[in-house]
Write an enzyme that holds these catalytic residues in place. Structure first.
Site, mmCIF file in Angstrom:
data_model
loop_
_atom_site.group_PDB
_atom_site.id
_atom_site.type_symbol
_atom_site.label_atom_id
_atom_site.label_comp_id
_atom_site.label_asym_id
_atom_site.label_seq_id
_atom_site.Cartn_x
_atom_site.Cartn_y
_atom_site.Cartn_z
ATOM 1 N N ASN A 95 11.689 3.104 -9.327
ATOM 2 C CA ASN A 95 11.372 2.845 -7.921
ATOM 3 C C ASN A 95 12.559 2.698 -7.058
ATOM 4 O OD1 ASN A 95 8.825 2.864 -8.780
ATOM 5 N ND2 ASN A 95 8.356 0.796 -9.137
ATOM 6 N N TYR A 152 0.961 -17.429 -6.512
ATOM 7 C CA TYR A 152 0.991 -16.613 -7.498
ATOM 8 C C TYR A 152 1.487 -17.740 -8.526
ATOM 9 C CZ TYR A 152 1.763 -12.718 -4.115
ATOM 10 O OH TYR A 152 1.567 -11.812 -3.302
HETATM 11 N N1 LIG Z 1 0.299 -10.698 0.862
HETATM 12 C C1 LIG Z 1 -0.781 -10.457 0.124
HETATM 13 O O1 LIG Z 1 -1.798 -11.058 0.386
HETATM 14 C C2 LIG Z 1 -0.566 -9.319 -1.092
HETATM 15 C C3 LIG Z 1 -1.459 -8.916 -1.700
HETATM 16 C C4 LIG Z 1 -1.196 -8.261 -2.796
HETATM 17 C C5 LIG Z 1 0.139 -7.821 -2.924
HETATM 18 N N2 LIG Z 1 1.057 -8.550 -2.491
HETATM 19 C C6 LIG Z 1 2.802 -8.232 -2.640
HETATM 20 O O2 LIG Z 1 2.723 -6.863 -2.883
HETATM 21 C C7 LIG Z 1 3.348 -6.534 -4.289
HETATM 22 C C8 LIG Z 1 2.795 -5.173 -4.663
HETATM 23 O O3 LIG Z 1 1.509 -5.208 -5.090
HETATM 24 P P1 LIG Z 1 0.785 -5.116 -6.323
HETATM 25 O O4 LIG Z 1 1.550 -5.619 -7.299
HETATM 26 O O5 LIG Z 1 -0.548 -5.679 -6.045
HETATM 27 O O6 LIG Z 1 0.627 -3.523 -6.374
HETATM 28 P P2 LIG Z 1 1.471 -2.254 -6.343
HETATM 29 O O7 LIG Z 1 2.883 -2.321 -6.492
HETATM 30 O O8 LIG Z 1 0.838 -1.316 -5.307
HETATM 31 O O9 LIG Z 1 1.154 -1.379 -7.754
HETATM 32 C C9 LIG Z 1 1.311 -2.155 -9.014
HETATM 33 C C10 LIG Z 1 0.727 -1.005 -10.016
HETATM 34 O O10 LIG Z 1 1.654 0.190 -9.856
HETATM 35 C C11 LIG Z 1 2.098 0.660 -11.215
HETATM 36 N N3 LIG Z 1 3.569 1.081 -10.898
HETATM 37 C C12 LIG Z 1 4.427 0.518 -10.435
HETATM 38 N N4 LIG Z 1 5.640 1.351 -10.359
HETATM 39 C C13 LIG Z 1 5.176 2.529 -11.022
HETATM 40 C C14 LIG Z 1 5.763 3.904 -11.028
HETATM 41 N N5 LIG Z 1 6.981 4.219 -10.751
HETATM 42 N N6 LIG Z 1 5.245 4.873 -11.597
HETATM 43 C C15 LIG Z 1 3.577 4.614 -11.941
HETATM 44 N N7 LIG Z 1 2.780 3.514 -11.728
HETATM 45 C C16 LIG Z 1 3.571 2.423 -11.247
HETATM 46 C C17 LIG Z 1 2.342 -0.798 -12.168
HETATM 47 O O11 LIG Z 1 2.136 -0.414 -13.520
HETATM 48 P P3 LIG Z 1 3.385 -0.532 -14.606
HETATM 49 O O12 LIG Z 1 3.408 -2.029 -14.629
HETATM 50 O O13 LIG Z 1 2.743 0.079 -15.581
HETATM 51 O O14 LIG Z 1 4.396 0.060 -13.818
HETATM 52 C C18 LIG Z 1 1.237 -1.390 -11.401
HETATM 53 O O15 LIG Z 1 -0.114 -1.200 -12.130
HETATM 54 C C19 LIG Z 1 2.870 -7.674 -5.093
HETATM 55 O O16 LIG Z 1 3.489 -7.952 -6.317
HETATM 56 C C20 LIG Z 1 2.746 -8.647 -4.171
HETATM 57 O O17 LIG Z 1 4.418 -9.258 -3.812
HETATM 58 C C21 LIG Z 1 0.954 -9.245 -1.163
#
Ligand SMILES: NC(=O)c1ccc[n+]([C@@H]2O[C@H](COP(=O)([O-])OP(=O)(O)OC[C@H]3O[C@@H](n4cnc5c(N)ncnc54)[C@H](OP(=O)(O)O)[C@@H]3O)[C@@H](O)[C@H]2O)c1
Length: 285
Positions: free
Chosen positions: A240, A48
């Site tokens: 959240n 990251y």
């Molecule tokens: N191990 C792996 O391979 C892997 C892969 C992917 C992710 N991850 C981990 O998982 C975490 C989460 O995944 P992600 O960041 O990809 O996606 P996510 O958490 O599924 O989605 C993030 C999105 O959701 C929106 N969001 C957040 N809270 C919200 C709410 N209350 N209402 C409406 N929309 C909301 C955000 O927009 P806003 O900014 O507008 O709120 C952003 O566009 C990552 O940060 C990482 O730590 C791990």
């Protein structure tokens, strides 16, 4: 905050903050907000490129280290025993801490069976408390188990209402790994509008006077999974966290779990190009 006790006896806050794709400025802005809102669990990775910013931002909040739960992940370029050892030291240095709460092998490619014993060494040396895997399919977990003397505490995979991982949990239980804690990435489908408009989720959200995002997080908590949504909005961050004052009924859980299943991202069997790219993980913002 709710905590889960992992199979190694350590506890993990069930809700955290994922910082994937966050820049240094975004981290510096959001981390104090997160601490203020009650988050203590932060999920980053070498890949990251923001470990320095996360470590500095956490330190600046003055939060005692023992209150924090910090996860990082090694990428396959680190997966030889010797390289793992030095990359774990470099990770700790970048984060400005002397132990990680959780360290994962990020991707199931390359010499992961050589890397696992190095993770075990780091546990014995007190540099890491818990160790686990991310994105590993069952047949590769079996390869790791052949060399493991410490079971993975955690398996981090995609989990959301469209990919609930019940099949994976069943397979893990059959392998004697039913006590591995599942952590879910993409709880909101990485910002997919469709999941936020899913009629079943909208209906349940209306019944509780909550948002769809809160229903998804509540569902994940009741599934027994760890979840760390990412957001760049302070309002979403607080929203959240506000998921501990309501509960989905058994019928609501069943309705969510009856949704058609399909992952947002299929983890390929062979390493994809982004994994093979030669990045310099020592260069972190
Ligand atoms: N191990 C792996 O391979 C892997 C892969 C992917 C992710 N991850 C981990 O998982 C975490 C989460 O995944 P992600 O960041 O990809 O996606 P996510 O958490 O599924 O989605 C993030 C999105 O959701 C929106 N969001 C957040 N809270 C919200 C709410 N209350 N209402 C409406 N929309 C909301 C955000 O927009 P806003 O900014 O507008 O709120 C952003 O566009 C990552 O940060 C990482 O730590 C791990």
């Amino acid at each position: 905050m709710q905590y889960i006790t992992m199979n190694d006896g350590h506890t993990i806050p069930q809700l955290g903050f994922g910082v994937y794709m966050m820049t240094g400025d975004e981290i510096r802005h959001m981390v104090p907000e997160a601490i203020e809102a009650g988050y203590r669990h932060f999920d980053t990775a070498n890949a990251y490129f923001n470990e320095v910013a996360l470590g500095e931002a956490l330190k600046a909040t003055g939060t005692p280290r023992e209150e924090l739960f910090i996860t990082s992940k090694l990428f396959p370029q680190s997966y030889t025993t010797a390289q793992c050892g030095s990359d774990i030291d470099a990770t700790l240095k970048r984060l400005g801490i002397d132990y990680l709460d959780l360290l994962l092998l990020h991707q199931p490619y390359g010499a992961y069976a050589e890397a696992w014993p190095a993770l075990e060494e780091a546990v014995k040396a007190g540099k890491v408390r818990s160790i686990g895997l991310s994105n590993f399919p069952v047949h590769k977990i079996k390869e790791v188990m052949k060399v493991a003397t410490i079971k993975p505490a955690v398996l981090q995979v995609e989990i959301n209402p469209y990919w609930n991982q019940h099949e994976l949990k069943h397979q893990l239980a059959e392998m004697g790994l039913g006590d591995v804690t599942l952590e879910g990435w993409y709880p909101f489908g990485h910002g997919d509008k469709g999941i936020m408009e899913e009629p079943v989720l909208v209906d349940i959200a209306q019944a509780h006077g909550k948002s769809v995002a809160q229903v998804i997080l509540r569902w994940a908590l009741q599934e027994g999974d760890v979840v760390f949504p990412k957001t760049l909005s302070a309002e979403h961050l607080r929203q959240n966290m506000d998921v501990f004052d309501f509960e989905l009924t058994a019928d609501e859980m069943a309705r969510v779990n009856a949704l058609p299943q399909h992952p947002y991202y299929v983890v390929p069997e062979e390493a994809p190009a982004f994994v093979l790219a030669q990045n310099d993980y020592s260069k972190q913002i």
